[in-house]
Design a protein around this motif. Structure first.
Motif: not given
Length: 286
Positions: A119-123, A155-166
């Protein structure tokens, strides 16, 4: 990878792909990994006793079983398969059994994250640099999962989301306590911001000095929460020689006590914090 032999017949609940099955064995749900094991399998099929598999994850907690089955009803099987395959790879790489909560928490988190991204929402992740610095190995693993999601789901996963996965991966290595992991990341960030304010500086979050300082803070927090006191024979010298840094360390002690809801931190620990603050302060003047 060592092999596991099933001791009893298991009934198929769901086939995620050709290599992953969710089964029930005497009331206990298990996730099986073995090349080809899921091919053609459907609900109610039997995986025979003596079947050899590469890996088994067991979901023992009844609430987790209910939550996982609820996830099965609303989350795309392909996403679950991607996550489960990467969890298996991570467990093998670390040589550790991960807390079973990751099978529910990570899939559920990614389901909603992908919806927001579509939905093009920023994370936004305010702790990204701290997470990447403190949990570098887990961040690398999170990046691997993000790559798989991009390759297979587009789906392109942004850096911020990688942090939450971490954080999910890190918490699974630490008895599943995600809320504590987030709390300690928040605490580390609060301490850094306080030091910035008191020294009237803006710290380069990508610098080696910052990484070192953050690591020192994290180890101090670990010692405090595990009640592992450290002896410092130079308390009086540090207090006299580094008056500004010691004052900031005392203020930091109050922040830690309030955040962790503890009454006191030893002078030995305060002195170590002061020493690291002083080293950090001096390094910025060079």
């Amino acid at each position: 990878m060592y092999k596991v032999i099933l001791n009893k017949d298991a009934s198929v609940i769901k086939s995620f792909n050709n290599n992953i099955l969710l089964v029930k064995e005497e009331g206990q749900e298990k996730i099986l990994f073995q090349k080809g094991i899921g091919f053609g399998k459907k609900l109610g099929d039997i995986v025979k006793k003596g079947t050899v598999v590469e890996k088994v994850f067991i979901i023992e907690d009844k609430e987790n079983q209910r939550n996982f089955n609820e996830i099965l009803n609303r989350v795309d099987t392909k996403l679950i398969a991607i996550v489960e395959e990467v969890i298996a790879e991570i467990s093998d790489e670390l040589g550790e059994e991960l807390n079973e909560n990751i099978h529910i928490g990570l899939v559920d988190h990614l389901f909603y994250a992908i919806k927001r991204l579509e939905n093009n929402e920023e994370i936004d992740n305010p702790f990204l640099v701290e997470i990447e610095t403190l949990y570098a190995r887990e961040f690398s693993m999170a990046s691997r999962l993000a790559y798989r999601i991009k390759e297979e789901l587009g789906v392109e996963v942004p850096e911020g989301e990688k942090g939450f996965i971490t954080l999910h991966i890190h918490s699974a290595r630490n008895n599943g306590k995600l809320s504590n992991t987030i709390k300690y990341s928040f605490l580390s960030n609060s301490i850094i911001e306080h030091v910035e304010d008191r020294l009237n500086i803006e710290i380069d979050r990508r610098s080696l000095d910052y990484a070192r300082f953050l690591t020192h803070i994290r180890f101090a927090i670990e010692r405090i929460i595990t009640n592992s006191p450290i002896k410092n024979d130079l308390v009086d010298i540090i207090r006299m020689k580094y008056k500004v840094s010691y004052k900031i360390a005392e203020e930091t002690r109050k922040i830690i006590c309030k955040t962790l809801d503890i009454k006191e931190i030893s002078e030995d620990e305060v002195a170590y914090l002061a020493m690291h603050i002083e080293r950090f302060r001096v390094s910025l003047e060079k």
